[in-house]
Write an enzyme that holds these catalytic residues in place. Structure first.
Site, PDB file in Angstrom:
ATOM      1  N   GLY A   1       0.779  -1.309  -0.102  1.00  0.00           N
ATOM      2  CA  GLY A   1       0.136   0.026  -0.036  1.00  0.00           C
ATOM      3  C   GLY A   1       0.847   1.243   0.019  1.00  0.00           C
TER       4      GLY A   1
ATOM      5  N   GLN B   1      15.844  -7.384  -3.208  1.00  0.00           N
ATOM      6  CA  GLN B   1      14.426  -8.240  -3.077  1.00  0.00           C
ATOM      7  C   GLN B   1      13.939  -9.103  -4.471  1.00  0.00           C
ATOM      8  OE1 GLN B   1      10.694  -6.870  -1.059  1.00  0.00           O
ATOM      9  NE2 GLN B   1      10.071  -6.241  -3.061  1.00  0.00           N
TER      10      GLN B   1
ATOM     11  N   HIS C   1       2.202   4.908  -4.772  1.00  0.00           N
ATOM     12  CA  HIS C   1       2.789   5.903  -5.407  1.00  0.00           C
ATOM     13  C   HIS C   1       2.970   5.585  -6.746  1.00  0.00           C
ATOM     14  CE1 HIS C   1       6.625   4.100  -5.142  1.00  0.00           C
ATOM     15  NE2 HIS C   1       6.663   3.870  -4.014  1.00  0.00           N
ATOM     16  N   GLU C   2       3.438   6.757  -7.735  1.00  0.00           N
ATOM     17  CA  GLU C   2       3.565   6.439  -9.324  1.00  0.00           C
ATOM     18  C   GLU C   2       4.377   5.205  -9.575  1.00  0.00           C
ATOM     19  OE1 GLU C   2       2.204   7.525 -12.882  1.00  0.00           O
ATOM     20  OE2 GLU C   2       1.408   8.343 -10.910  1.00  0.00           O
TER      21      GLU C   2
ATOM     22  N   GLY D   1       9.719  -4.346  -8.327  1.00  0.00           N
ATOM     23  CA  GLY D   1      10.439  -2.983  -8.894  1.00  0.00           C
ATOM     24  C   GLY D   1      11.971  -3.454  -8.733  1.00  0.00           C
TER      25      GLY D   1
ATOM     26  N   LYS E   1      13.803  -1.212  -8.087  1.00  0.00           N
ATOM     27  CA  LYS E   1      14.408  -0.108  -6.808  1.00  0.00           C
ATOM     28  C   LYS E   1      14.949  -1.100  -5.660  1.00  0.00           C
ATOM     29  CE  LYS E   1      13.314   3.159  -3.651  1.00  0.00           C
ATOM     30  NZ  LYS E   1      12.945   2.326  -2.454  1.00  0.00           N
TER      31      LYS E   1
ATOM     32  N   HIS F   1       4.499   2.261  -8.109  1.00  0.00           N
ATOM     33  CA  HIS F   1       3.588   1.080  -7.821  1.00  0.00           C
ATOM     34  C   HIS F   1       2.867   1.151  -9.268  1.00  0.00           C
ATOM     35  CE1 HIS F   1       4.188   1.515  -3.505  1.00  0.00           C
ATOM     36  NE2 HIS F   1       4.523   0.369  -3.454  1.00  0.00           N
TER      37      HIS F   1
HETATM   38  O1  PAF Z   1       8.091  -4.694  -1.933  1.00  0.00           O
HETATM   39  C1  PAF Z   1       7.067  -4.617  -1.199  1.00  0.00           C
HETATM   40  O2  PAF Z   1       6.414  -3.725  -0.993  1.00  0.00           O
HETATM   41  C2  PAF Z   1       7.121  -5.830  -0.237  1.00  0.00           C
HETATM   42  O3  PAF Z   1       8.504  -6.299   0.276  1.00  0.00           O
HETATM   43  C3  PAF Z   1       6.375  -7.045  -0.873  1.00  0.00           C
HETATM   44  C4  PAF Z   1       6.961  -7.481  -2.017  1.00  0.00           C
HETATM   45  C5  PAF Z   1       5.074  -6.714  -1.010  1.00  0.00           C
HETATM   46  C6  PAF Z   1       6.290  -8.081   0.205  1.00  0.00           C
HETATM   47  O4  PAF Z   1       5.650  -7.584   1.636  1.00  0.00           O
END
Ligand code: PAF
Length: 280
Positions: free
Chosen positions: A31, A153, A34-35, A147, A149, A37
């Site tokens: 949640g 991850q 922002h742009e 992303g 960024k 996402h």
């Molecule tokens: O990048 C994120 O916003 C979070 O780490 C994710 C991938 C939604 C997992 O909670």
């Protein structure tokens, strides 16, 4: 756009979508959209027939002294943005069905997750891989978008998907930046105007490093030293790490390999933790 707040409702939707021969493109989020996402959601619309966005602030990826309690929340605004960006479904699970009090199953990726963020946020990737694996089982996507960024991850998720044979294609979305170059992040909301000004030093530094590589510099040590020097220009910046790494393994490199190297930076700008990176 439809919203779903239970696991069975989302799984039924996934099963029916698949049975109808349609593909599911998934954007997991916490949640505070922002742009950046929204760009991932727009990218998802090019990757599958049905776009699902999840919104869940995952407590398991926050350390005990991190910002779980104050993480920005704006569910109505988020839903309006999802709709506008072209999502077909939003999945908004409550905490307890996903992580009941007796919850005890975790997924840990043990190599890519170890350096950089893994050092300074020891609980982080275990929380991310666990929740993303659960979301994959619920949403059953064909494609999932993450992303660039959050480069580590992205690499950790790719490794998990590969190691555990998830039938999901991982697609990377480019980092979205404000006009002044600051990478969009939900945590930018914490910055005052003056802190934000100081945070621009990250992007300036990354661009300078890229220029040096384009001009032929290959010594990672030299580039890390230069980046550290440039960041130190602003006294409010405390460096967490500056590293030149392989973008798939996150292992440190001594020699830059153009096209296969990443400069990753994490800093504290006063109380706000910011990360950014550039592919070299
Ligand atoms: O990048 C994120 O916003 C979070 O780490 C994710 C991938 C939604 C997992 O909670």
């Amino acid at each position: 756009m439809q919203t779903h707040d239970t696991v069975p409702a989302m799984q039924t939707l996934a099963r029916d979508t698949r049975a109808a021969g349609q593909t599911i493109a998934f954007v997991p989020t916490m949640g505070a959209l922002h742009e950046g996402h929204l760009d991932l959601i727009r990218l998802a619309a090019t990757q599958g027939d049905v776009v699902v966005v999840s919104i869940f602030i995952n407590p398991t990826q926050f350390g005990p002294n991190e910002d779980f309690e104050r993480y920005p929340r704006d569910i109505d605004g988020d839903l309006a943005k999802c709709r506008e960006a072209g999502a077909h479904h939003a999945f908004l699970p409550e905490r307890s069905p996903l992580l009941p009090d007796d919850y005890s199953t975790y997924i840990t990726e043990e190599a890519v997750a170890e350096p950089l963020e893994g050092v300074s946020r020891p609980a982080f990737f275990r929380g991310v891989t666990t929740i993303v694996a659960k979301l994959f089982n619920i949403v059953q996507p064909h494609v999932a978008i993450f992303g660039q960024k959050d480069a580590q991850q992205l690499a950790v998720i790719r490794k998990m998907v590969n190691d555990l044979h998830f039938p999901v294609e991982i697609v990377a979305g480019k980092t979205t930046r404000d006009a002044d170059g600051l990478a969009l992040s939900s945590r930018n909301a914490y910055l005052t105007a003056s802190q934000r000004e100081g945070a621009l030093g990250i992007n300036r530094t990354l661009n300078q490093i890229k220029t040096m590589v384009d001009q032929g510099e290959r010594r990672a040590e030299r580039l890390v030293a230069e980046a550290t020097h440039l960041l130190a220009d602003d006294r409010r910046i405390r460096i967490i790490y500056v590293a030149a790494v392989d973008p798939a393994t996150m292992k440190k490199q001594t020699e830059i390999e153009p096209g296969n190297s990443l400069m990753a930076i994490a800093i504290w700008m006063d109380q706000t933790r910011l990360i950014d990176n550039i592919l070299l």
